[in-house]
Design an enzyme around this catalytic site. Structure first.
Site, PDB file in Angstrom:
ATOM      1  N   ASP A  69     -10.685   3.770   4.207  1.00 45.90           N
ATOM      2  CA  ASP A  69     -10.997   2.364   4.095  1.00 45.90           C
ATOM      3  C   ASP A  69     -12.549   2.197   4.148  1.00 45.90           C
ATOM      4  OD1 ASP A  69      -9.180   0.371   4.007  1.00 45.90           O
ATOM      5  OD2 ASP A  69      -8.628   0.367   6.144  1.00 45.90           O
ATOM      6  N   LYS A 123       0.632  -1.195   0.222  1.00 41.97           N
ATOM      7  CA  LYS A 123      -0.094  -0.038   0.042  1.00 41.97           C
ATOM      8  C   LYS A 123       0.856   1.339  -0.039  1.00 41.97           C
ATOM      9  CE  LYS A 123      -3.700  -2.150   2.339  1.00 41.97           C
ATOM     10  NZ  LYS A 123      -4.328  -2.781   3.497  1.00 41.97           N
ATOM     11  N   GLN A 148      -4.219  -1.216   9.784  1.00 42.44           N
ATOM     12  CA  GLN A 148      -4.120  -2.553   9.315  1.00 42.44           C
ATOM     13  C   GLN A 148      -4.750  -3.533  10.315  1.00 42.44           C
ATOM     14  OE1 GLN A 148      -3.073  -3.261   5.960  1.00 42.44           O
ATOM     15  NE2 GLN A 148      -3.920  -5.409   6.539  1.00 42.44           N
TER      16      GLN A 148
END
Ligand code: NAP
Length: 304
Positions: free
Chosen positions: A120, A53, A97
């Site tokens: 997200d 990412k 994460q």
């Protein structure tokens, strides 16, 4: 019949090129999009995802920041790191994460990220906005990537039956709400561990999406001829022949299902690269909103 293999890597590259162009345009006007990723602990799979990412961010010309915290970090210390990023004008997108160590409550952590930086799309406000079709929300990257692949491949959803295996908040539920909305107009069935006779449902799918994490769960006899099959699963399976000592497997028996389906996504190279591309797109969108709000404020102050 041999299925068309959907090239998520190529489609992801196209989106990343668009994101890079938009990033350059915004940077020239004074706002360089920035994404921060918080990684807690040393889970090897998470480290790989996080690195890919931040690398993708860097390649698109964005600011990328990786905050690595030890697995022993307290929830309050993690909140402190999130609060710092919430207040940081260089950062437009924040992601934490998952999974987190057991002593940290993921729901509380995801709610700590400011909704305007929650690229997200996991904050309850954004979950709700996505559910009611409010464009101010952020749609989670994996379902957004699947929608993009459906458009790219011109796979009809209108009136079609989509069966999703799995009911997670990250993939399956937001995808169901996107597909059943006016526009895509699909009829959606969600299935899970307690579904009786899973095959009876999957065989009825014009579009089958599998997001479980069990390699080989979907066999050819469970798939309708000509169906579009999207395999979201990514499981590390030990393989001594491979230099890394493992291979990544999806949930679908790829070789056999590819003989029967109309379209199929490979693992790796299908849904995965789209997830990263859509995350970058959400980050640029977050930066663009800040940029527009700032320039609008400046124009107002100047009386133009
Ligand atoms: P998750 O939270 O791990 O949940 C898995 C889902 O599968 C649950 O809803 C579970 O049902 C269901 N399930 C388990 N066994 C089943 C069975 N035998 N029959 C039917 N349903 C079953 O899901 P996730 O976070 O969406 O992740 C799923 C997979 O996708 C994982 O391999 C993950 O690594 C991968 N993933 C990949 C990407 C990507 O970018 N490629 C992104 C996200 C996730 P219950 O709810 O009843 O337990």
């Amino acid at each position: 019949m041999a299925a068309k293999i959907i090239d998520g890597a190529a489609c992801g590259r196209e989106i990343r090129a668009e994101v890079a162009a938009e990033t350059a345009r915004l940077a020239a006007e004074g706002t360089t999009p920035g994404l921060a990723v918080i990684l807690v602990g040393a889970d090897p799979a998470s480290e790989v995802y996080v690195r890919s990412k931040t690398r993708a961010c860097h390649e698109a010309g964005m600011h990328d920041r990786l905050i690595q915290l030890p697995g022993s970090v307290t929830q309050d210390e993690l909140f402190g790191a999130i609060d710092g990023l919430n207040a940081d004008p260089e950062i437009h997108g924040i992601l934490v994460q998952l999974p987190l160590p057991p002593h940290i409550h993921p729901k509380a952590v995801l709610e700590r990220v400011h909704p305007s930086k929650d690229v997200d799309g996991f904050h309850p406000l954004n979950v709700g906005r996505a559910f009611v079709g409010d464009p101010r929300g952020f749609v989670p990257a994996t379902p957004a990537g699947i929608m993009e692949l459906l458009r790219h491949e011109r796979i009809e959803t209108h009136g079609r039956h989509v069966v999703i295996v799995g009911r997670s908040l990250i993939v399956s539920k937001p995808l169901a709400s996107l597909l059943m909305a006016p526009g895509p107009n699909a009829t959606v069935t969600l299935t899970h561990r307690h579904t009786v006779d899973l095959a009876q449902h999957t065989r009825m799918a014009d579009i089958l999406v599998v997001a479980v994490g069990k390699p080989g769960l979907i066999t050819a006899d469970m798939v309708k001829p000509g169906a579009a099959v999207f395999d979201v699963g990514t499981t590390r399976v030990p393989d001594e022949k491979h230099a890394k000592g493992y291979v990544i497997k999806g949930d679908v028996d790829f070789d056999a299902v590819a003989e029967k389906a109309g379209w199929i996504t490979p693992v790796p190279g299908g849904v995965g690269p789209m997830t990263i591309a859509m995350l970058l797109r959400n980050t640029v969108e977050a930066a663009m909103r800040v940029h527009h709000a700032r320039t609008k404020g400046e124009r107002r102050r100047m009386g133009v």
